[in-house]
Design a protein around this motif. Structure first.
Motif, PDB file in Angstrom:
ATOM      1  N   ALA A  17       2.936  10.642  -6.186  1.00  0.00           N
ATOM      2  CA  ALA A  17       4.063  11.183  -6.942  1.00  0.00           C
ATOM      3  C   ALA A  17       3.609  11.517  -8.358  1.00  0.00           C
ATOM      4  N   LEU A  18       2.815  10.632  -8.973  1.00  0.00           N
ATOM      5  CA  LEU A  18       2.309  10.899 -10.318  1.00  0.00           C
ATOM      6  C   LEU A  18       1.436  12.156 -10.311  1.00  0.00           C
ATOM      7  N   LEU A  19       0.592  12.272  -9.272  1.00  0.00           N
ATOM      8  CA  LEU A  19      -0.291  13.439  -9.174  1.00  0.00           C
ATOM      9  C   LEU A  19       0.505  14.730  -9.131  1.00  0.00           C
ATOM     10  N   SER A  20       1.597  14.700  -8.387  1.00  0.00           N
ATOM     11  CA  SER A  20       2.302  15.963  -8.162  1.00  0.00           C
ATOM     12  C   SER A  20       3.469  16.140  -9.128  1.00  0.00           C
ATOM     13  N   HIS A  21       3.648  15.202 -10.060  1.00  0.00           N
ATOM     14  CA  HIS A  21       4.722  15.345 -11.042  1.00  0.00           C
ATOM     15  C   HIS A  21       4.209  16.115 -12.258  1.00  0.00           C
ATOM     16  N   ARG A  22       3.854  17.341 -12.045  1.00  0.00           N
ATOM     17  CA  ARG A  22       3.381  18.182 -13.150  1.00  0.00           C
ATOM     18  C   ARG A  22       3.905  19.572 -12.916  1.00  0.00           C
ATOM     19  N   ARG A  23       3.931  20.328 -13.989  1.00  0.00           N
ATOM     20  CA  ARG A  23       4.291  21.735 -13.859  1.00  0.00           C
ATOM     21  C   ARG A  23       3.023  22.537 -13.698  1.00  0.00           C
ATOM     22  N   LEU A  24       2.709  22.847 -12.477  1.00  0.00           N
ATOM     23  CA  LEU A  24       1.519  23.659 -12.192  1.00  0.00           C
ATOM     24  C   LEU A  24       1.932  24.707 -11.163  1.00  0.00           C
ATOM     25  N   PRO A  25       1.334  25.878 -11.197  1.00  0.00           N
ATOM     26  CA  PRO A  25       1.651  26.843 -10.152  1.00  0.00           C
ATOM     27  C   PRO A  25       1.237  26.292  -8.789  1.00  0.00           C
ATOM     28  N   GLY A  26       2.099  26.398  -7.826  1.00  0.00           N
ATOM     29  CA  GLY A  26       1.768  25.964  -6.467  1.00  0.00           C
ATOM     30  C   GLY A  26       1.914  24.470  -6.228  1.00  0.00           C
ATOM     31  N   PRO A  50       0.811  -1.228   0.000  1.00  0.00           N
ATOM     32  CA  PRO A  50       0.000   0.000   0.000  1.00  0.00           C
ATOM     33  C   PRO A  50       0.841   1.272   0.000  1.00  0.00           C
ATOM     34  N   ALA A  51       1.912   1.297   0.796  1.00  0.00           N
ATOM     35  CA  ALA A  51       2.707   2.532   0.872  1.00  0.00           C
ATOM     36  C   ALA A  51       3.337   2.831  -0.481  1.00  0.00           C
ATOM     37  N   THR A  52       3.835   1.788  -1.164  1.00  0.00           N
ATOM     38  CA  THR A  52       4.452   2.008  -2.468  1.00  0.00           C
ATOM     39  C   THR A  52       3.395   2.455  -3.480  1.00  0.00           C
ATOM     40  N   ALA A  53       2.241   1.798  -3.464  1.00  0.00           N
ATOM     41  CA  ALA A  53       1.182   2.134  -4.429  1.00  0.00           C
ATOM     42  C   ALA A  53       0.690   3.563  -4.210  1.00  0.00           C
ATOM     43  N   ILE A  54       0.424   3.911  -2.937  1.00  0.00           N
ATOM     44  CA  ILE A  54      -0.080   5.261  -2.666  1.00  0.00           C
ATOM     45  C   ILE A  54       1.003   6.293  -2.971  1.00  0.00           C
ATOM     46  N   GLY A  55       2.241   5.967  -2.609  1.00  0.00           N
ATOM     47  CA  GLY A  55       3.349   6.874  -2.901  1.00  0.00           C
ATOM     48  C   GLY A  55       3.473   7.110  -4.396  1.00  0.00           C
ATOM     49  N   LEU A  56       3.326   6.045  -5.177  1.00  0.00           N
ATOM     50  CA  LEU A  56       3.401   6.157  -6.645  1.00  0.00           C
ATOM     51  C   LEU A  56       2.277   7.055  -7.151  1.00  0.00           C
ATOM     52  N   TYR A  57       1.090   6.835  -6.624  1.00  0.00           N
ATOM     53  CA  TYR A  57      -0.072   7.612  -7.054  1.00  0.00           C
ATOM     54  C   TYR A  57       0.131   9.096  -6.734  1.00  0.00           C
ATOM     55  N   GLY A  74       5.155   9.377   2.892  1.00  0.00           N
ATOM     56  CA  GLY A  74       5.982  10.548   2.607  1.00  0.00           C
ATOM     57  C   GLY A  74       7.297  10.157   1.955  1.00  0.00           C
ATOM     58  N   PHE A  75       7.959   9.174   2.569  1.00  0.00           N
ATOM     59  CA  PHE A  75       9.244   8.707   2.054  1.00  0.00           C
ATOM     60  C   PHE A  75       9.073   8.156   0.638  1.00  0.00           C
ATOM     61  N   ALA A  76       8.059   7.292   0.447  1.00  0.00           N
ATOM     62  CA  ALA A  76       7.829   6.682  -0.863  1.00  0.00           C
ATOM     63  C   ALA A  76       7.564   7.771  -1.902  1.00  0.00           C
ATOM     64  N   THR A  77       6.746   8.761  -1.537  1.00  0.00           N
ATOM     65  CA  THR A  77       6.405   9.820  -2.493  1.00  0.00           C
ATOM     66  C   THR A  77       7.651  10.583  -2.932  1.00  0.00           C
ATOM     67  N   ILE A  78       8.471  10.972  -1.972  1.00  0.00           N
ATOM     68  CA  ILE A  78       9.673  11.753  -2.303  1.00  0.00           C
ATOM     69  C   ILE A  78      10.571  10.968  -3.246  1.00  0.00           C
ATOM     70  N   VAL A  79      10.834   9.715  -2.890  1.00  0.00           N
ATOM     71  CA  VAL A  79      11.787   8.939  -3.677  1.00  0.00           C
ATOM     72  C   VAL A  79      11.227   8.673  -5.076  1.00  0.00           C
TER      73      VAL A  79
END
Lengths: 306, 453
Positions: A105-114, A96-103, A183-188
């Motif tokens: 990370a994908l959500l926030s891997h965009r160029r958007l203001p803020g 779960p931690a890896t899956a949620i972290g991946l999700y 948090g850790f999974a998302t960052i990495v």
């Protein structure tokens, strides 16, 4: 000092060069080697030693007992139970931690203001100590005043005494751990995403790939070393978890959350069976080592290094 | 600081020369002998202990006691064991009752009796007046004919109940036996309009201490060889009729919904009474002071009664006086040990104990402290304390009420707790669960006894 300048100054045999490099590296390695020696190697050697000796509860009067304590550990049903609990705990937390972290990370891997704000929020649990988050979850999981049962009750879902139920205690502790590890999974994973060359996506798009096949054929293979790292570290985290168990359940109820590290702690520092605990610790060390090697072995088939 | 100590210890080991780290000399601070005291009192009780320490330090000029909070008793003991034979060891440590055998077997302590005897031999000393000490506390900490540790904070389990709820249900006195608890619980049940339970009879937490106390209340021994006081205990007697009676009642109460099982946290059960979710709870009297402080006059609603238990056949049963005691460590220089002893004599003076009792709610160690101010005014304001104390002084003094002495008591308690859990949520019968727990406990005791021989 780079290799070329050293080589340029004096060309020697490869062996002499290796020696020179080692000598040059030594002062840089020494501080961490000393720390490792004091806090890792010495305790490791000492644990192995104590595993072969019985002592009194105060750690005195060491008597050689050979492999008797290892035999006790490996044949004890309590230890097998703890091993099983640790395995379950790893399963419940790593995936779960890896899956949620991946999700995330994908959500926030965009160029958007803020977007930085969201990245910070998603990865914030990495900066929360185990003790603090455990105490927060302890309050949230409280059956009478906790927010979780309140929300479930409002939603008409049956509530539960999460931490006192032998069925739910381990999932509840795993849930808090997943939250801590996200948090850790998302960052990495986010860092991994940023390392995938943009050209690959461009050529995929030129070839007419949709978002899904882009994810399957570009993102996932590009992320595979990162995912391997996150899962290996996750398994090690899971097998080493202690703080949340200590604060939330103390291994109970009915040993439902008595993971190996907790049972070692109990044996050593509550029962003062130091030799037996050391034998358990050595067995755990071997198990985690084997698991890590296994993961790397399996990974060779699917991890794609650029 | 601890990391530094650890580093120091490691260097001492590797160099095999404890220079600068040895356990040697007397510690001084500003020309006085420094006596380090490791304790487990925090919050209100921590402040009260600080008051005693300050009082002692101001009362003389030879010693300075430095109190150091080391976490709970188990944490403190853990640190003590790893500090044995090092310079970080304290001169004085507060540990809970059940560590009696363990501490005696450590051979790292000086029995308090030695100082009592030394005082008696020394003209001009001010010996501790043991005749005025609560005899049940001395009974508990006496082993091998010697007072091993100085009793300091005394407590015991009591029944807490909601007086208003009792009055509404038409119950005029709190229950004394487990059968009466069941009958009262039945009358205290309150349902919501939709039929769900709004209030149950009693909130019960899981704690081996309850089993030990309820067995003593029946006049039954918890361990063989006179509760481990006439010889080394080798067996626990929890799978006896006295033990089975307790767990059977527990199981029936929870199964029938008259009681709620709140798990291992005792404060949860008190919280249930205070918030009106349960009519009664069993908890240590040491929680009373904090409740009274928090609720103020509203705490009049909270009733206190002796802990209910199956009746003893011939009035042979009573409460085991629990709590904690102070131990003097042999590894520290004599000057520090003497300072520790002088502090203990000061801390157990009637006037100091009356204030300590007032501040913390722990029973005073001194009999005469009970009627001194400010203790007496506390009793006038909150009669609950006097009721709780009655339970102590009415307990007969015998081997059952002196309490069991077992080396690996913490481990034994874990097995007791497992027995509770197996009965309440694991579907075992009390007989099965207690037999398993007894077998596991006996194995742990045998292993321990072997290792300290």
């Amino acid at each position: 000092m780079s290799e070329e300048t050293m080589a340029g100054r004096r060309v020697g045999s490869p062996r002499a060069r290796a020696i020179r490099q080692t000598v040059a590296a030594a002062p840089f390695l020494l501080p961490s080697l000393v720390l490792f020696a004091v806090f890792v190697f010495y305790p490791l050697v000492r644990s192995i030693w104590l595993g072969f000796h019985a002592t009194d509860p105060f750690g005195r009067n060491e008597v050689w007992v050979g492999t008797a304590q290892y035999h006790d550990v490996l044949t004890s049903s309590d230890f097998r139970h703890s091993l099983l609990v640790s395995g379950q705990f790893a399963l419940y937390t790593v995936i779960p931690a890896t899956a949620i972290g991946l999700y995330l990370a994908l959500l926030s891997h965009r160029r958007l203001p803020g977007i930085v704000i969201f990245r910070t929020i998603f990865s914030s649990t990495v900066a929360t100590s185990v003790a603090v988050s455990s105490v927060v979850w302890l309050l949230m999981l409280n059956p009478s005043v906790g927010v979780l049962n309140y929300v479930l009750g409002k939603g008409g879902v049956p509530t539960e005494s999460w931490l006192t139920s032998p069925t739910w205690a381990l999932p509840a502790v795993a849930m808090t751990t997943v939250w801590m590890n996200i948090g850790f999974a998302t960052i990495v994973i986010l860092a991994g995403l940023q390392n995938i060359p943009e050209e690959l996506y461009e050529s995929a798009r030129v070839d007419g790939a949709g978002r899904w096949s882009e994810f399957l054929h570009v993102t996932l293979p590009g992320l595979s070393p990162t995912l391997l790292f996150v899962s290996v570290v996750g398994v090690i985290f899971a097998f080493e978890s202690f703080g949340q168990i200590q604060i939330l359940t103390q291994g109970g109820p009915l040993d439902a959350t008595n993971v190996i590290v907790y049972s070692i702690y109990r044996e050593a520092f509550l029962h003062y069976n130091i030799g037996l605990a050391s034998a358990q610790a050595v067995v755990l060390f071997v198990i985690v080592l084997l698991l890590t090697l296994l993961q790397f072995g399996v990974a060779r088939r699917w991890v794609f290094y650029q | 600081m601890r990391r530094l100590a650890a580093l120091c210890a490691v260097f001492a080991l590797t160099l095999a020369a404890g220079s600068g780290c040895g356990s040697g000399g007397v510690r001084y601070s500003h020309g006085r002998v420094e006596v380090r005291l490791w304790h487990s009192m925090s919050g209100v009780t921590g402040d009260a202990l600080k008051k005693i320490v300050d009082g002692f330090n101001a009362s003389q000029s030879e010693y300075t006691v430095v109190p150091i909070f080391q976490g709970g008793y188990a944490d403190s003991l853990k640190k003590l064991v790893s500090s044995l034979d090092t310079s970080s060891m304290p001169a004085l440590i507060q540990l809970d009752d059940i560590e009696l055998r363990f501490m005696v077997d450590s051979h790292a302590i000086v029995p308090a009796q030695d100082f009592v005897d030394a005082d008696a031999r020394t003209p001009g000393s001010h010996p501790a007046n043991l005749a005025d000490f609560e005899p049940r506390a001395l009974d508990y900490y006496t082993l091998n004919g010697k007072l091993q540790a100085m009793p300091f904070n005394l407590s015991g389990p009591v029944l807490y109940y909601d007086r208003d709820v009792f009055a509404q249900a038409g119950i005029d006195h709190p229950p004394a036996t487990l059968d009466e608890v069941r009958a009262d619980a039945q009358r205290l049940l309150l349902h919501n309009p939709d039929g769900s339970l709004k209030r149950n009879g009693i909130a019960l937490s899981i704690n081996g201490w309850w089993l030990e106390q309820m067995m003593a209340k029946q006049g039954a021994l918890f361990a063989n060889n006179g509760n481990g006081r006439q010889g080394l205990a080798t067996k626990v007697l929890i799978d006896s009729p006295a033990g089975i009676a307790v767990l059977s009642w527990w199981q029936q109460m929870v199964r029938s919904g008259l009681a709620t099982n709140v798990g291992t946290s005792g404060l949860q059960s008190l919280l249930a009474v205070v918030t009106g979710k349960s009519g009664m709870a069993i908890e240590s009297v040491s929680a009373l002071r904090a409740i009274v402080l928090a609720l103020g006059p509203a705490s009049a609603r909270l009733g206190v009664a002796p802990m209910p238990a199956p009746p003893a056949p011939d009035n042979s049963g009573g409460m085991v006086l629990g709590g904690a005691a102070m131990w003097i460590m042999k590894g520290r220089p004599l000057a520090e040990q003497r300072g520790a002893w002088e502090f203990l004599k000061y801390a157990t003076q009637p006037q100091v104990q009356a204030q300590w009792h007032y501040d913390t709610g722990y029973f005073p160690v001194r009999v005469s402290a009970w009627d001194l101010e400010p203790a007496a005014s506390l009793h006038r304001q909150y009669p609950q304390f006097a009721i709780a104390h009655d339970q102590v002084v009415r307990s007969p003094r015998n081997l059952a009420t002196a309490g069991a002495v077992i080396g690996p008591f913490t481990q034994v308690r874990e097995y007791e707790q497992t027995a509770f859990e197996q009965v309440l949520v694991g579907g075992k019968t009390p007989q099965e669960a207690l037999a398993t727990a007894a077998k596991d406990a006996d194995r742990a005791i045998a292993r321990y006894n072997r290792s300290v021989r």
